[in-house]
Design a protein around this motif. Sequence first.
Motif, PDB file in Angstrom:
ATOM      1  N   SER A  33      16.304  -3.474  -2.880  1.00  0.00           N
ATOM      2  CA  SER A  33      15.429  -4.641  -3.570  1.00  0.00           C
ATOM      3  C   SER A  33      16.033  -4.662  -4.566  1.00  0.00           C
ATOM      4  CB  SER A  33      14.586  -2.978  -4.022  1.00  0.00           C
ATOM      5  OG  SER A  33      14.602  -2.730  -5.023  1.00  0.00           O
ATOM      6  N   ARG A  34      15.074  -5.943  -5.300  1.00  0.00           N
ATOM      7  CA  ARG A  34      15.341  -6.370  -5.872  1.00  0.00           C
ATOM      8  C   ARG A  34      15.031  -6.098  -7.415  1.00  0.00           C
ATOM      9  NH1 ARG A  34      16.425 -12.014  -5.567  1.00  0.00           N
ATOM     10  NH2 ARG A  34      15.588 -13.133  -3.193  1.00  0.00           N
ATOM     11  N   LEU A  35      14.399  -4.916  -7.647  1.00  0.00           N
ATOM     12  CA  LEU A  35      13.894  -4.239  -8.899  1.00  0.00           C
ATOM     13  C   LEU A  35      15.093  -3.490  -9.339  1.00  0.00           C
ATOM     14  CD1 LEU A  35      12.550  -3.458 -11.016  1.00  0.00           C
ATOM     15  CD2 LEU A  35      11.979  -1.962  -9.006  1.00  0.00           C
ATOM     16  N   ALA A  36      16.061  -3.425  -7.799  1.00  0.00           N
ATOM     17  CA  ALA A  36      17.073  -2.566  -8.353  1.00  0.00           C
ATOM     18  C   ALA A  36      18.454  -3.425  -8.754  1.00  0.00           C
ATOM     19  CB  ALA A  36      16.919  -1.253  -7.178  1.00  0.00           C
ATOM     20  N   LEU A  37      18.033  -4.114  -8.006  1.00  0.00           N
ATOM     21  CA  LEU A  37      19.806  -5.222  -8.247  1.00  0.00           C
ATOM     22  C   LEU A  37      19.349  -5.490 -10.055  1.00  0.00           C
ATOM     23  CD1 LEU A  37      20.000  -7.828  -5.180  1.00  0.00           C
ATOM     24  CD2 LEU A  37      21.082  -4.929  -6.042  1.00  0.00           C
ATOM     25  N   TRP A  38      18.188  -5.934 -10.201  1.00  0.00           N
ATOM     26  CA  TRP A  38      17.646  -6.614 -11.372  1.00  0.00           C
ATOM     27  C   TRP A  38      18.235  -5.082 -12.756  1.00  0.00           C
ATOM     28  CZ3 TRP A  38      18.672 -10.642 -12.192  1.00  0.00           C
ATOM     29  CH2 TRP A  38      18.231 -11.787 -11.808  1.00  0.00           C
ATOM     30  N   PHE A  39      18.278  -3.757 -12.069  1.00  0.00           N
ATOM     31  CA  PHE A  39      18.033  -2.956 -13.572  1.00  0.00           C
ATOM     32  C   PHE A  39      19.496  -2.824 -13.098  1.00  0.00           C
ATOM     33  CE2 PHE A  39      18.866   1.762 -13.148  1.00  0.00           C
ATOM     34  CZ  PHE A  39      18.480   1.831 -14.609  1.00  0.00           C
ATOM     35  N   GLY A  40      20.294  -2.454 -12.392  1.00  0.00           N
ATOM     36  CA  GLY A  40      21.382  -2.091 -12.410  1.00  0.00           C
ATOM     37  C   GLY A  40      22.669  -3.168 -12.688  1.00  0.00           C
ATOM     38  N   ALA A  41      21.848  -4.344 -12.511  1.00  0.00           N
ATOM     39  CA  ALA A  41      23.300  -5.371 -13.050  1.00  0.00           C
ATOM     40  C   ALA A  41      23.339  -5.488 -14.682  1.00  0.00           C
ATOM     41  CB  ALA A  41      22.407  -6.794 -13.223  1.00  0.00           C
ATOM     42  N   PRO A  42      22.554  -5.695 -15.307  1.00  0.00           N
ATOM     43  CA  PRO A  42      22.584  -4.785 -17.141  1.00  0.00           C
ATOM     44  C   PRO A  42      23.333  -4.113 -17.144  1.00  0.00           C
ATOM     45  CG  PRO A  42      20.305  -5.432 -16.538  1.00  0.00           C
ATOM     46  CD  PRO A  42      20.930  -5.099 -15.245  1.00  0.00           C
ATOM     47  N   VAL A  43      23.095  -2.837 -16.488  1.00  0.00           N
ATOM     48  CA  VAL A  43      23.401  -1.331 -17.268  1.00  0.00           C
ATOM     49  C   VAL A  43      25.525  -1.991 -16.847  1.00  0.00           C
ATOM     50  CG1 VAL A  43      23.780   0.729 -16.116  1.00  0.00           C
ATOM     51  CG2 VAL A  43      21.675  -0.386 -16.027  1.00  0.00           C
ATOM     52  N   LEU A  44      25.429  -2.491 -15.493  1.00  0.00           N
ATOM     53  CA  LEU A  44      26.907  -2.341 -15.074  1.00  0.00           C
ATOM     54  C   LEU A  44      27.577  -3.782 -15.499  1.00  0.00           C
ATOM     55  CD1 LEU A  44      26.802  -3.150 -11.688  1.00  0.00           C
ATOM     56  CD2 LEU A  44      27.743  -0.972 -12.228  1.00  0.00           C
ATOM     57  N   PHE A  45      26.938  -4.857 -16.343  1.00  0.00           N
ATOM     58  CA  PHE A  45      27.455  -5.450 -17.509  1.00  0.00           C
ATOM     59  C   PHE A  45      27.652  -4.854 -18.682  1.00  0.00           C
ATOM     60  CE2 PHE A  45      27.911  -9.155 -19.807  1.00  0.00           C
ATOM     61  CZ  PHE A  45      28.550  -9.624 -19.830  1.00  0.00           C
ATOM     62  N   ALA A  46      26.609  -4.460 -19.513  1.00  0.00           N
ATOM     63  CA  ALA A  46      27.061  -3.741 -20.572  1.00  0.00           C
ATOM     64  C   ALA A  46      28.434  -3.028 -20.526  1.00  0.00           C
ATOM     65  CB  ALA A  46      25.615  -2.665 -20.884  1.00  0.00           C
ATOM     66  N   ALA A  47      28.476  -1.683 -18.947  1.00  0.00           N
ATOM     67  CA  ALA A  47      29.796  -0.808 -18.679  1.00  0.00           C
ATOM     68  C   ALA A  47      30.921  -1.404 -19.375  1.00  0.00           C
ATOM     69  CB  ALA A  47      29.524  -0.177 -18.338  1.00  0.00           C
ATOM     70  N   LEU A  48      31.108  -3.103 -18.369  1.00  0.00           N
ATOM     71  CA  LEU A  48      31.551  -4.000 -18.764  1.00  0.00           C
ATOM     72  C   LEU A  48      31.944  -4.783 -20.172  1.00  0.00           C
ATOM     73  CD1 LEU A  48      32.133  -6.492 -15.984  1.00  0.00           C
ATOM     74  CD2 LEU A  48      33.416  -6.929 -17.996  1.00  0.00           C
ATOM     75  N   VAL A  49      31.132  -4.482 -20.804  1.00  0.00           N
ATOM     76  CA  VAL A  49      31.983  -5.295 -21.614  1.00  0.00           C
ATOM     77  C   VAL A  49      31.666  -4.333 -23.176  1.00  0.00           C
ATOM     78  CG1 VAL A  49      30.636  -5.889 -24.324  1.00  0.00           C
ATOM     79  CG2 VAL A  49      29.603  -7.177 -21.984  1.00  0.00           C
ATOM     80  N   LEU A  50      31.439  -2.670 -22.650  1.00  0.00           N
ATOM     81  CA  LEU A  50      32.286  -1.798 -23.861  1.00  0.00           C
ATOM     82  C   LEU A  50      33.247  -1.325 -23.318  1.00  0.00           C
ATOM     83  CD1 LEU A  50      28.008  -0.031 -23.917  1.00  0.00           C
ATOM     84  CD2 LEU A  50      29.394  -1.704 -26.132  1.00  0.00           C
ATOM     85  N   SER A  51      33.905  -1.088 -22.117  1.00  0.00           N
ATOM     86  CA  SER A  51      35.425  -0.680 -21.744  1.00  0.00           C
ATOM     87  C   SER A  51      36.272  -1.412 -22.374  1.00  0.00           C
ATOM     88  CB  SER A  51      35.446  -1.220 -20.403  1.00  0.00           C
ATOM     89  OG  SER A  51      35.692  -2.797 -20.006  1.00  0.00           O
ATOM     90  N   TYR A  52      36.166  -3.219 -22.806  1.00  0.00           N
ATOM     91  CA  TYR A  52      36.825  -4.084 -23.853  1.00  0.00           C
ATOM     92  C   TYR A  52      37.704  -4.380 -23.293  1.00  0.00           C
ATOM     93  CZ  TYR A  52      34.916  -4.321 -28.198  1.00  0.00           C
ATOM     94  OH  TYR A  52      34.677  -4.990 -29.960  1.00  0.00           O
TER      95      TYR A  52
END
Length: 478
Positions: free
Chosen positions: A253-272
């Motif tokens: 669902s779009r709700l699941a995608l919009w929930f997952g995207a920020p989490v994944l991108f935040a983890a990518l940023v914090l991985s440096y």
Amino acid sequence: MATIDGRVRELPRSYWIAGLLGAYACVFAASPNPTAAAALSVPLLAIPFVLWTLQTTGRWLWCFFFAALLLPPLPFALGNSGPHVAVALAALGLLCGALRLPEWRLKRDLLPFAMAVFFLVLLASSALAVFYSGLNVAAGSLARVMLFGIPLYVFFYSAYGPGVTTQEDPLRWTRLLFWFGVFSALFACVDFYYQFPAPAGYGPQFIWLDSGIYRRAQGFFYEASTLGNVCAFFLIMIAVTLLRGRRGVVPLSRLALWFGAPVLFAALVLSYSRASLLNLFVALAALLYMERVRIRIGRLLAIAASCLAAGSLAAWQLFPEVVSGYWLRLVYSQFFFTQPGSVLSGRVASWQAIAAFLAAHPWHAILGIGYKTLPYSNFIGQTIVADNMYLSLLVETGILGLAAFLLLNFAILRAAWRAARRHDSRASFFGSWVFCFWIGQLFQMLSGDLFTYWRVLPVYFWVLAMAARRLRQFPLNE
């Protein structure tokens, strides 16, 4: 046996099972210490689990994916990061495939051929490690070749193995994989915030800030780049799904995608990991090219801006100093051409040392010195982490190994591109996903040996297998 009225009656099987369990419980109770008791309890858990897993063709695979993405290494000194339960599950998968050997349906195609050739080249290079670096280093080389064999086996099993025609809808398993990835990224963010004790083994990667020294986000993985790589992989899946809209496959669902995207991108940023971010942007550019005829620029900009803004805002609210440091790290990359050694974190010095060795001993570029021996052997005068897959393969497996590697990448892109152009929406979805992501992989491999990421490569190769399976079933829209 029991005698009743002169007749012999056999005891029911349940009596024998109860008696054996009772005897085992006595041994368990008499254990001298908790460690011995825990060791004795393992068979009671393992045997039912193995029997349950072997009942179907796919259970071991999804247990493996769960373990690979959501479990840390075991706290024992073995290898770089300690043993991992995913290896045992992969062995269980081999058993499952062997028990159903008549059900395999192998196909002649460039992709399985290229995979087999590359694996055999790596295997042969491990033998050279015996002569150049000794038995201990050669054993490590062989172990890493076997670990690379796990994603290859996942591909063959999923594309040509038992139960291919009867397996459940792959979109259901795509949803499961997505949530595995999101929860892994979410834990990485929490782990970075609280700086939990590192698992059994980890790469010593830290961030130096005014407030202190912090271990980069890595989650359950050995090092931060693996986390960044898997986050980029699922972010590409989100982009493919949202860009195609209603005319394509929508696994979540779009709700699941919009929930997952920020989490994944935040983890990518914090991985440096700047290389993982480059991977993401290159993959998005490839997707934009593929969808150039039907794409809605407004939709693309909205998706990109929303994901970046939400992920950056989430990271900024929790880790403002970290995000500022990451931004400065990205800005500093503009000095790549004037200060490449500093921008690339010392990689240039390693590349120069390897190039000097090849210039002085050019014959080693023919067959190499043994796969994955550079970081563990002093054969070239020092131990070196090449952080460049193309260069490390050239010196470790020679021109033959590099050629086999390039053939494999060509075969992956060819199969994914052909699947992306099929009439079938599912083939197109899986093909577009893996094609765009693998284009980004080719760039990220310039600064990392991504084929050592044996815990996440099986996930990528499963998606590739789904594209290859659909490729054979529907006419090509050239």
